[in-house]
Design an enzyme around this catalytic site. Structure first.
Site, PDB file in Angstrom:
ATOM      1  N   ARG F 101       0.821  -1.211   0.000  1.00  0.00           N
ATOM      2  CA  ARG F 101       0.000   0.000   0.000  1.00  0.00           C
ATOM      3  C   ARG F 101       0.861   1.269   0.000  1.00  0.00           C
ATOM      4  O   ARG F 101       0.592   2.234  -0.719  1.00  0.00           O
ATOM      5  CB  ARG F 101      -0.965  -0.019   1.209  1.00  0.00           C
ATOM      6  CG  ARG F 101      -1.864   1.168   1.427  1.00  0.00           C
ATOM      7  CD  ARG F 101      -2.657   1.718   0.251  1.00  0.00           C
ATOM      8  NE  ARG F 101      -3.199   0.780  -0.665  1.00  0.00           N
ATOM      9  CZ  ARG F 101      -3.274   0.987  -1.995  1.00  0.00           C
ATOM     10  NH1 ARG F 101      -2.850   2.122  -2.543  1.00  0.00           N
ATOM     11  NH2 ARG F 101      -3.756   0.066  -2.781  1.00  0.00           N
ATOM     12  N   LYS F 136       2.713  25.694  -4.402  1.00  0.00           N
ATOM     13  CA  LYS F 136       1.465  25.121  -3.879  1.00  0.00           C
ATOM     14  C   LYS F 136       1.531  23.602  -3.949  1.00  0.00           C
ATOM     15  O   LYS F 136       0.817  22.961  -4.726  1.00  0.00           O
ATOM     16  CB  LYS F 136       0.273  25.669  -4.663  1.00  0.00           C
ATOM     17  CG  LYS F 136       0.121  27.176  -4.513  1.00  0.00           C
ATOM     18  CD  LYS F 136      -1.109  27.708  -5.238  1.00  0.00           C
ATOM     19  CE  LYS F 136      -1.252  29.213  -4.970  1.00  0.00           C
ATOM     20  NZ  LYS F 136      -2.399  29.795  -5.687  1.00  0.00           N
ATOM     21  N   LYS F 168       6.255  40.905  -4.684  1.00  0.00           N
ATOM     22  CA  LYS F 168       4.805  40.971  -4.895  1.00  0.00           C
ATOM     23  C   LYS F 168       4.268  42.344  -4.487  1.00  0.00           C
ATOM     24  O   LYS F 168       4.991  43.159  -3.907  1.00  0.00           O
ATOM     25  CB  LYS F 168       4.116  39.878  -4.063  1.00  0.00           C
ATOM     26  CG  LYS F 168       4.505  38.469  -4.469  1.00  0.00           C
ATOM     27  CD  LYS F 168       3.540  37.470  -3.858  1.00  0.00           C
ATOM     28  CE  LYS F 168       3.885  36.049  -4.319  1.00  0.00           C
ATOM     29  NZ  LYS F 168       2.947  35.063  -3.770  1.00  0.00           N
ATOM     30  N   GLU F 198       6.256  40.678  -9.747  1.00  0.00           N
ATOM     31  CA  GLU F 198       4.867  40.418 -10.118  1.00  0.00           C
ATOM     32  C   GLU F 198       4.202  41.722 -10.543  1.00  0.00           C
ATOM     33  O   GLU F 198       4.267  42.720  -9.823  1.00  0.00           O
ATOM     34  CB  GLU F 198       4.136  39.821  -8.909  1.00  0.00           C
ATOM     35  CG  GLU F 198       2.699  39.464  -9.167  1.00  0.00           C
ATOM     36  CD  GLU F 198       1.998  38.976  -7.900  1.00  0.00           C
ATOM     37  OE1 GLU F 198       2.430  37.957  -7.325  1.00  0.00           O
ATOM     38  OE2 GLU F 198       1.052  39.643  -7.459  1.00  0.00           O
ATOM     39  N   ASP F 219       0.381  38.527 -13.586  1.00  0.00           N
ATOM     40  CA  ASP F 219      -0.542  37.777 -12.745  1.00  0.00           C
ATOM     41  C   ASP F 219      -1.994  38.052 -13.098  1.00  0.00           C
ATOM     42  O   ASP F 219      -2.438  39.200 -13.129  1.00  0.00           O
ATOM     43  CB  ASP F 219      -0.292  38.133 -11.275  1.00  0.00           C
ATOM     44  CG  ASP F 219      -0.939  37.118 -10.353  1.00  0.00           C
ATOM     45  OD1 ASP F 219      -0.846  35.908 -10.653  1.00  0.00           O
ATOM     46  OD2 ASP F 219      -1.541  37.520  -9.342  1.00  0.00           O
TER      47      ASP F 219
END
Lengths: 281, 281, 281, 281, 281, 281
Positions: F101, F136, F168, F198, F219
């Site tokens: 597993r 992420k 940013k 950004e 963005d």
């Protein structure tokens, strides 16, 4: 059987490799070196010195790839001449390039300590004096550095706060007197534990002469005072000189007849012994 | 917010304390210092220098006893004069005595690096040159040592094998040519990754002049060659001199107009900056 | 300041809690006890004995929830009567129920050792003899068990293979003779390290009488032989009896005049001291 | 395939070795035993008993040196006679001497548990009763101790708080009633989780008779009450007796017809089974 | 008391932070955000869903700086609307920016699982059927993911290979027959362990009908066969359907009357629930 | 040489196995599978896709038993057809069943990411656009997931907060202006570190056009705006589109001429690629 069983130094070598490999590993080699390429290389000293840390250096390669072959007739404590190869390696090229810097960092740092130690030991050779390291070691590398001192011909002082008693002035101040401090320690300490007492003046030494300690540490005394102290002690205790020892004055200190001289600089300020990896042997 | 979040250096400080405390802890203090006794102490530099590693030193005390109070107006990067107190501590006496050596070992080692760095930085001050450390760091202490270099006014080179590409001669040999090596790296490397190329001769540099790299590392060149190289490059790349840099020649190297000079000795051979803990303030 | 700084025992207590909580935690309480319910409880001994391991027991609760309040006037080494409460706890009910078994397991095991030690110590009270534990400890709990022996009035022998030399028969066989073995150890061992020699017969003891060791361990000798050995040694060495010591014969062994008696059973075969957690105080 | 996959017990054996080797390792052997010397040895029981912990003991040797050879026809659960050799070892002498105490500490502790368990199991042999251990285990050794109980012929109760529900009196108090407690657990607990209910009196048992639990734990009941309870339950639940069980009364308790008897002493108070390493086979 | 005691999830959150901070930490903020700057921020869901992993997200902030304040009226299992703030944070700006991504990664992943679970649970609402997760979890996150399933209204199957028996076809093949397999398990398994049996056909089910198992897992059966199986079993066992379950067919499967439906996709294929950190509240 | 040196992924695979084995291991197999039984098995994809995580899957088996044999002609990045065997295993049956597993969980999760990545890469094939993952990622699996993205034909963005600068809007707000922010970063950042900026609007882009950054991240712009931005930038910077990218719109975004497109879903929302272990080959 090596200086350390592998399982004891593996966590250190593993973490040192991780410092260098980070998350993505050796991205340059991943892009330029074919996966199955093989490399031959030798490690050579770029300066004359004494070898230490060979186990850790080899383990860096073996952790990257257990199939890397290592051939060497050298071991910790051996002298190396400038340019002399100390080991030959062959195996997966990516693995070897990834291990190179970590291996050399261990080897250079620890051989630097062994080499500096051997210079101090050489300096006191005419006398029957031991050269000892202290607890002033590089954080996380104490056990390795103490082995490097042995490789350089030195001896180890206590390893930490737990394996021997060392009564210093502030302990005496709290206990009230030298005698009270020593008495309490004698009663409480395990029978397998040595007791050392730090004294800074001949006056303190007089107070200590009939106390049941094993070692007297003569701290920051001039050579004249050391001679006087050694004469007074007359073999009652093991004697140790400490404080302000340098390569320039260590021989004169040894001439005082003390049994041991402890030198923090062996482990806290030794420059590296420069090693390089030569590719293609 | 300190130089590092506590959780990142705690494992290192914890392990360094364990090296010193062993299994039984500070047996001398356990026998001589009452359990609830309180101590006041200050840490003073015994030499002039630049402070680094203060977080780690404080954490050594806090791990032994979170109730130890620490007062200080200094921080990493500050200058300390000889004899100047850099912090005052008060708290449980046993805890403070047990943390003392570990705290000083971090502080002395890292401030030694910051101090040596500041000397190199001072030497190149007339020029617009950055002083950089390398990957030749003490195993397990890389992140702390790189912060100490920043504290001394230096800059950091790449942190490891994973955060930038550095194409060396053996990579070029495997790839076939400088151009092939750079092309393959350009195609494969992430767009957030810088690419540096090591060149050893002016001939190699000519080959490299129109290649899409970010940094050219001029390795082991004389000052004359460095000047020639800087003129040839004419701002196309960031330039970095490396190899054989010492306090004696660093100013002359900087005079060549290179953007950066990288020096392994900053981290691999800096002697400690001596600190001591004075009891009773 | 407690018996151990928290950071040294936290990994052990944390792992012990994990053994009991597994992956899902205390599923019974999660289903039956409201999230914010509060519990009061006291820990009481169900037998008379000597307390040890109190730090670890408290830490088990604090790790589950740092807001649990603990009140106690007891500490390691104190006697506890049957039924006597040794500490009062209050706080989050789920956290307390989850910590209960782990806390009691530490407390019962370590107090069992302290209690058995105190019985041996009581037995040799008429004599000036130290009762010592050995390296026959429960794996992973050596430091805690050695503290428990101190809590019971005993003393600690060496902590491991690294903090003192003990020359046994197989070492002597390899070295060639007692004298050779001791000489080589004297030359090589650090000056802060004690040297003990195991002898099994009076014949061996004669050989050892003028050797520079610190401790002679008289192994598996009858009381008559011990008396003869003590007389022969006449204060030259610290004397230690070992082997086959029980609560029944320890007093007679002590009557031989040996300085120390070492007993493996203190740590390897002590039954627990039974404690329970009474809810609702 | 051994009792445990190596990776699961390696951290424990490794840490146990570190407890004994400390920072400097076996300094006696380092001084007296040549680096390449070879040793042969056998482990023999000094008492009759049941073997457990053999994996861990072997791993202690293998971690010191993977080239140590081990030969044995015994496995956990086998009986050993007094003086019977259970395994033969040969390999590097320093490595074997360094591993000896750690290996024996695991073997003696765990075989002590298996041996005591086998005595209890023997005592209830005439009856169809299972002998079970509890969560009263030595901190950090639970999984190994539970395997040792199996080796001795016993069975395991739940491993921790997370793998089965056990409703005790304080849970019932919080829930309001036996019925409410069981209902809430039934609804919330996973369908792969068993539910046990502790009852202390026949009155409580009457309340429980139609509740959907799997096991009823009859706590601290006399044998008469146990008989009454077993009759009342009439096969509805698995029955378990607990509390105050000794080698003296376990047979009588078993005669009540309960399915299981749980005994904390198996793991918390078993004396070691004495093993020794005989050098030179 | 939170879903997990902090010490159980701290190692995971700590390692997740280290993944993002690497060796040098958040270099952008170190260069642009003043050391003592303060930030206020809120976490908002960008989609409707069910909250899970809130403990871990908060701990990411607290590990960076324990002085960060967190205010929230939400807890795991609560519904969140699109755009709804679920918590307000304020504290050191560098610490908050450094924790942001790690906190959101935990929150989004685990809330994604809770949200998907709640959709399945909603789908079977008309029936008295439990929705269960499996062992098909993301490596290293099993305990957290199983809590997220509970937060979404689902139930947990066994946590691992050790807390319940599940007899599959290959076990039966080795044992010889269903009956032999079940008999051997019954004899050997602890009395606190449930036994489940996987059957793939109605033929196998007939064989199993009088066997002493707790749960029958009906694997990959059509709804018609499930209905037939449920009728045959008639309450003898807990019934579980597994294999090929989707949001589209789960309601129909539930209509068969099985007690539980297990769905691997809950943990192995749930898309995240999107959360964002809005600065300046 | 594999994707990762074993020592880097071993801790993860080990911990994943522990999640499944718990304390008692695979109790079903312990009861039903003879200790020395041997099993042959193959792993087959149940869906078409791209392989990743093969190292980790193999290591799960090897950690259970190093003697398990693995035969395969596949490697990470290879395509697998539905039903195609990707590796054959044979060895101890208990070990193989226990590893199954965990091995499949690694393989399915990471191949799921590689497979989804390959779909995105396929979609932008007509254009010279790179497909990149983000930060992420699933907590604790970042390095593995980033390798899986490479296996699927994608590229890696920065690995964490420490290996590149990304400025940013909130950084700009704190710094005062785009220009100030970039200037301060240029001065402070190491010369081996790339700087990305950004921008959300064409207005911001105008401000940025002459700033010394390496990458501009556009963005959440529409495709029209992206086209305008790419034209304006005219090769000055590497361009990256981010925000709201899906399999449906990625091709259109690529048509804008941006150099890179970053997609969080690759790592945070990829469904598994289903693999199964077929026994008996």
């Amino acid at each position: 059987m090596k200086s350390f069983p592998t399982f004891m130094i593996e966590p250190l070598v593993r973490d040192a490799l991780k410092e260098d490999l980070g998350r993505a590993g050796d991205i340059t080699s991943q892009l330029l070196v074919p996966k199955e390429a093989v490399l031959k290389a030798s490690i050579r000293a770029r300066q004359e010195g004494v070898l230490a840390g060979f186990d850790a250096a080899c383990l860096a390669f073996k952790l990257m790839d257990p199939d890397i072959l290592i051939e060497s007739h050298k071991k910790d404590g051996d002298k190396v001449a400038r340019g002399e190869p100390m080991a030959f390696f062959s195996g997966n090229a990516r693995a070897m390039l990834a291990a190179e810097r970590t291996a050399l960092n261990f080897l250079s740092h620890l051989s630097g300590i062994a080499t500096l130690t051997s210079r101090y030991v050489q300096a006191v050779k005419p006398f029957n004096t031991r050269l000892c390291c202290t607890r002033k070691t590089t954080p996380l590398l104490r056990a390795m550095e103490k082995k490097a001192v042995l490789a350089g011909g030195g001896h180890n002082h206590r390893f930490g706060l737990d394996d021997a008693v060392l009564i210093k002035d502030n302990h005496v101040a709290i206990a009230g007197s030298l005698r009270d401090a020593v008495t309490r320690v004698r009663e409480g300490a395990g029978h397998m534990v040595k007791i050392a007492l730090e004294v800074d003046t001949i006056g303190q030494l007089y107070e200590a002469l009939d106390l049941p300690v094993d070692v007297v540490m003569l701290d920051n005394m001039t050579v004249d005072l050391l001679c006087e102290a050694v004469a007074l002690i007359a073999g009652r205790f093991v004697t140790e000189a400490s404080g302000g020892v340098t390569l320039d004055n260590v021989k004169e200190i040894a001439s005082s007849g003390v049994n041991c001289i402890s030198v923090g600089a062996l482990t806290h300020s030794a420059p590296i012994l420069d090693f390089g990896l030569d590719h293609g042997i």
